[in-house]
Enzyme design. Sequence first.
Site, mmCIF file in Angstrom:
data_model
loop_
_atom_site.group_PDB
_atom_site.id
_atom_site.type_symbol
_atom_site.label_atom_id
_atom_site.label_comp_id
_atom_site.label_asym_id
_atom_site.label_seq_id
_atom_site.Cartn_x
_atom_site.Cartn_y
_atom_site.Cartn_z
ATOM 1 N N ARG A 87 0.834 -1.279 0.004
ATOM 2 C CA ARG A 87 0.003 0.017 0.252
ATOM 3 C C ARG A 87 1.428 1.591 0.145
ATOM 4 N NH1 ARG A 87 -5.747 -0.165 1.407
ATOM 5 N NH2 ARG A 87 -6.291 -2.208 1.078
ATOM 6 N N GLY B 3 0.982 0.476 10.496
ATOM 7 C CA GLY B 3 2.601 0.513 11.201
ATOM 8 C C GLY B 3 3.056 1.325 9.933
ATOM 9 N N LYS C 218 -4.492 -9.648 16.961
ATOM 10 C CA LYS C 218 -4.440 -8.271 17.969
ATOM 11 C C LYS C 218 -4.978 -8.324 19.621
ATOM 12 C CE LYS C 218 -3.414 -4.971 15.158
ATOM 13 N NZ LYS C 218 -1.151 -4.931 15.161
ATOM 14 N N LEU D 198 2.863 -0.018 17.190
ATOM 15 C CA LEU D 198 3.568 1.196 17.267
ATOM 16 C C LEU D 198 2.539 1.903 18.275
ATOM 17 C CD1 LEU D 198 4.628 1.973 13.693
ATOM 18 C CD2 LEU D 198 5.964 1.448 15.479
ATOM 19 N N LYS E 261 4.066 2.033 21.964
ATOM 20 C CA LYS E 261 4.977 3.178 21.747
ATOM 21 C C LYS E 261 4.159 4.901 21.449
ATOM 22 C CE LYS E 261 9.216 0.832 20.322
ATOM 23 N NZ LYS E 261 9.638 1.058 18.837
ATOM 24 N N GLU E 262 2.892 5.001 20.545
ATOM 25 C CA GLU E 262 2.357 6.367 20.453
ATOM 26 C C GLU E 262 1.433 6.897 22.121
ATOM 27 O OE1 GLU E 262 0.949 5.591 16.261
ATOM 28 O OE2 GLU E 262 0.449 4.968 16.664
ATOM 29 N N ASP F 257 42.469 -28.387 -5.520
ATOM 30 C CA ASP F 257 42.100 -29.036 -4.416
ATOM 31 C C ASP F 257 40.258 -29.672 -5.032
ATOM 32 O OD1 ASP F 257 40.166 -29.900 -1.988
ATOM 33 O OD2 ASP F 257 39.255 -28.016 -2.533
ATOM 34 N N TYR F 258 40.004 -30.955 -4.587
ATOM 35 C CA TYR F 258 39.380 -31.481 -5.231
ATOM 36 C C TYR F 258 37.551 -31.312 -5.232
ATOM 37 C CZ TYR F 258 36.411 -34.930 -7.476
ATOM 38 O OH TYR F 258 35.328 -35.914 -8.389
HETATM 39 C C1 GDG Z 1 2.560 -3.997 10.888
HETATM 40 C C2 GDG Z 1 2.897 -4.897 12.188
HETATM 41 C C3 GDG Z 1 4.612 -3.781 13.547
HETATM 42 C C4 GDG Z 1 -4.913 2.869 14.064
HETATM 43 N N1 GDG Z 1 -6.267 3.402 13.797
HETATM 44 C C5 GDG Z 1 -5.899 4.554 13.891
HETATM 45 C C6 GDG Z 1 -4.371 4.541 13.592
HETATM 46 N N2 GDG Z 1 -4.316 3.830 13.765
HETATM 47 C C7 GDG Z 1 -2.221 4.100 13.851
HETATM 48 C C8 GDG Z 1 -1.790 3.658 14.784
HETATM 49 C C9 GDG Z 1 -0.324 3.148 14.252
HETATM 50 C C10 GDG Z 1 -0.882 2.539 13.638
HETATM 51 O O1 GDG Z 1 -1.975 2.577 12.582
HETATM 52 C C11 GDG Z 1 -1.521 1.027 13.418
HETATM 53 O O2 GDG Z 1 0.381 -0.150 14.117
HETATM 54 P P1 GDG Z 1 0.813 -1.143 15.017
HETATM 55 O O3 GDG Z 1 1.799 -0.995 14.868
HETATM 56 O O4 GDG Z 1 0.019 -1.040 16.010
HETATM 57 O O5 GDG Z 1 -0.306 -2.099 13.914
HETATM 58 P P2 GDG Z 1 -0.589 -3.090 12.589
HETATM 59 O O6 GDG Z 1 -0.979 -2.130 11.189
HETATM 60 O O7 GDG Z 1 -0.594 -4.630 12.393
HETATM 61 O O8 GDG Z 1 1.090 -2.844 11.382
HETATM 62 C C12 GDG Z 1 2.998 -3.655 14.157
HETATM 63 C C13 GDG Z 1 4.157 -2.376 12.369
HETATM 64 O O9 GDG Z 1 3.674 -3.248 11.087
HETATM 65 C C14 GDG Z 1 5.439 -1.378 11.868
HETATM 66 O O10 GDG Z 1 5.916 -2.570 11.198
HETATM 67 O O11 GDG Z 1 4.427 -2.895 14.511
HETATM 68 O O12 GDG Z 1 3.511 -5.543 14.764
HETATM 69 O O13 GDG Z 1 1.352 -5.918 12.663
HETATM 70 O O14 GDG Z 1 0.137 4.069 13.933
HETATM 71 O O15 GDG Z 1 -1.420 4.977 15.354
HETATM 72 N N3 GDG Z 1 -4.683 6.060 12.726
HETATM 73 C C15 GDG Z 1 -5.493 7.047 12.540
HETATM 74 N N4 GDG Z 1 -7.370 6.579 12.846
HETATM 75 C C16 GDG Z 1 -6.658 5.162 13.409
HETATM 76 O O16 GDG Z 1 -8.601 5.090 13.808
HETATM 77 N N5 GDG Z 1 -5.324 8.184 12.121
#
Ligand code: GDG
Length: 735
Positions: free
Chosen positions: A10, A30, A289, A387, A390-391, A509-510
């Site tokens: 994407r 993510g 999840k 993520l 962390k956020e 060498d062989y």
């Molecule tokens: C894959 C891996 C790995 C979520 N809801 C909304 C929204 N979000 C954003 C969050 C966060 C992201 O989406 C989700 O990231 P995650 O890391 O939690 O999970 P995956 O989408 O499964 O990502 C994962 C990641 O890749 C990176 O390598 O951490 O393990 O599965 O940033 O903030 N953002 C908005 N509205 C929402 O409703 N704007």
Amino acid sequence: MSKTIIISNRLPLQLQIREGAVEAIPSIGGLATGMKSVHSDNDSVWIGWSGLTEEEFNLDLKNQVTEALEKHQCIGVPLTEEDIQGFYYGFSNNTLWPLFHYFMEYTEFEKNNWETYKSVNQKFADVILQNLEVGDTVWIHDYQLLLLPELIRKKRPEVSIGFFLHIPFPSYEVFRTIPCREELLKGMLGADLLGFHTYDYERHFLSSVQRVLGHEINFNNIHLDNRIVKVDSFPMGIDYDKFHNAAVIHDQKSRKDQTEIQQEINKHLKEGSNQAKLILSIDRLDYTKGIANRLRAFEYFLDKYPQFRGKARLVMLAVPSRANVPQYQILKNEIDQLVGRINGKYAEVSWTPIWYFYRSMPFENLIDLYTSSEVALLTPIRDGMNLVAKEYIASRVDKKGVLILSEMTGASNEMSEALIINPNNFEEIADTLKFALEMPEEEQIKRNNALQKRLKRYNVEKWANDFMEALESTKSATEKYTLKKVNTVIKKEIVTKFNSASNKILFLDYDGTMVPFEKLPENAKPTQRVFDILDALHQKPNTKIIIITGRDRDTIQEWFGHKDYTLITEHGAWLKEKNKDWELMERVDNYWFKSIAPILESFTDRTPGSLVEEKRYSLAWHFRNVDPDLGKKRANSLKTTIQQLIANHNLEILEGDKVLEIKVSGVSKGKSASKMLLEKEYDFIFAIGDDWTDEHMFKELPNTAFTVKVGLKNTVAQYYVNDIDQVHELLNAFK
Ligand code: GDG
């Protein structure tokens, strides 16, 4: 100017058609969130699928689509509805995603989907190749594009290619179950650098490469015939300042500027007379999840600790995802029912235990939720990183708030100050929730202080820079080998020297040099091609060719006895010259076999795949066909076991390629090769070999000798060739 090409399934924006016009919305997830920050700051172009299939827009809209993408430095890969079904919903999300997250019961393998996956990876490769210029760096992302590195490498061998996997890489025992495991690994190995979130994923990958493809691994380097692939872990960070600053601005907003959601939240917090607390969870609606587990654990919590009813509320944002995949539809129903049941069971007139949002929210609402929730409860059953954890921490401006995080997330490795739970242990989750809700503020601040410092330091920019720097350094590692590689210039130099010399000697060498290794050593017989090369060399005037090998005398006699080449066997114990009998080059004996052989046999008995080879004056313990880790372990323990005995008998251990050979001290290919030089003044000396035992030869021959190593391993030889084909090619050039 050279650029970075980012590639993911994407793009950071998704196109939609609304009322006949193309509209762009930001992608959620993510990968998109993280890489967006990297993309916007750099001279990069991002290649991926726009979100619109070829059938969805006609020629009139084509320009609008291209324009919308160009505005964001993006290039679209044209995909049809059928492509998306087979590649995205099919193979990526119905096979790889569940398999890599250990959901084997959800993993389906459909041949047609696999075919589409391959053809779509090729479509990505085609678009990249059209846009790739000299000096560009390619950075490919995630499990939808595992074959892409190799597809690009095939066409453009010199390009620097990085690959990052955003999801876990499963253990070998799980990965091996997929029929196309070899193709997937080979596809990934087209990259120069492979990045994973954690060391565990990295070691699972290395172990699969070793077991499935049998490549040699040296620390975190994979030795291929002509390249070295580096594997490392890079835990992905977030754009810390973006979240933190948004939270600061949020906290400064006056009531009337606040969002509707924030005003609702304020009402709730007031209702609870200072005791109301929000517990937050945010994820894509995905079975990995652990959303159902979380709900059940919350129900258990309300049961066990009734004092929190009417006060603690779970705010659960589940973003719709992959709704076309049946498993996700089933999950959606399950979650709807669970939320309904729990709310039905515990709701009061002025309080519902769960606020459930099944939709995506704009960024500012995300900040509302992060800043207003005292606890974040994230319970994935498996998650590459996560993520959201962390956020949440980055958004806690006053440093208050408690993060409860599943130990099955990559993030839990770095966030040890969070409360780490097992997502399958409801009792633990419920108790931890209580603990979190009651945690003194000073403790919250102490924990979050440490977390914030780390997240701020290792942010997404640092992560991307680290990855790019590591990718850059793989170039210099490869260059080190390239410089010493036998290219046309070097080949010409060697051949010219050969042609002008009056006395020539070639040590060959062989195994691993003239012929490839076989599972059973007796199967590696010389082919007609090998005889043709050797005969042609042998017929050259004033040219002595010597097969110099660790093999036993009898086998070499059987295979080469009818020829007139000079033969040296058992690493220099035996010599056979033209028209002469075999003679001993060194004083050797084998009376010691009776003490050592039973020990080797006992190791073979408990090490499946290993075997003992008895030569005239040496004993070899082969472990080529043993599980690689076990082989190494047993070889080490064998060395320790026989150490004392060896010293007593004046023996030594020679460590070859997956073989330990015990022989009388002082016998070596180096010593015997040097002896051969005494008989005459040679003005062309050449030696070629692949093994550790050949290093003696390279070391002891005079500096004027041309020494060549087969394969990219550390060596004292002057030059490299990649493989046996190149050995043959080089020797043919002397003809
Ligand atoms: C894959 C891996 C790995 C979520 N809801 C909304 C929204 N979000 C954003 C969050 C966060 C992201 O989406 C989700 O990231 P995650 O890391 O939690 O999970 P995956 O989408 O499964 O990502 C994962 C990641 O890749 C990176 O390598 O951490 O393990 O599965 O940033 O903030 N953002 C908005 N509205 C929402 O409703 N704007």
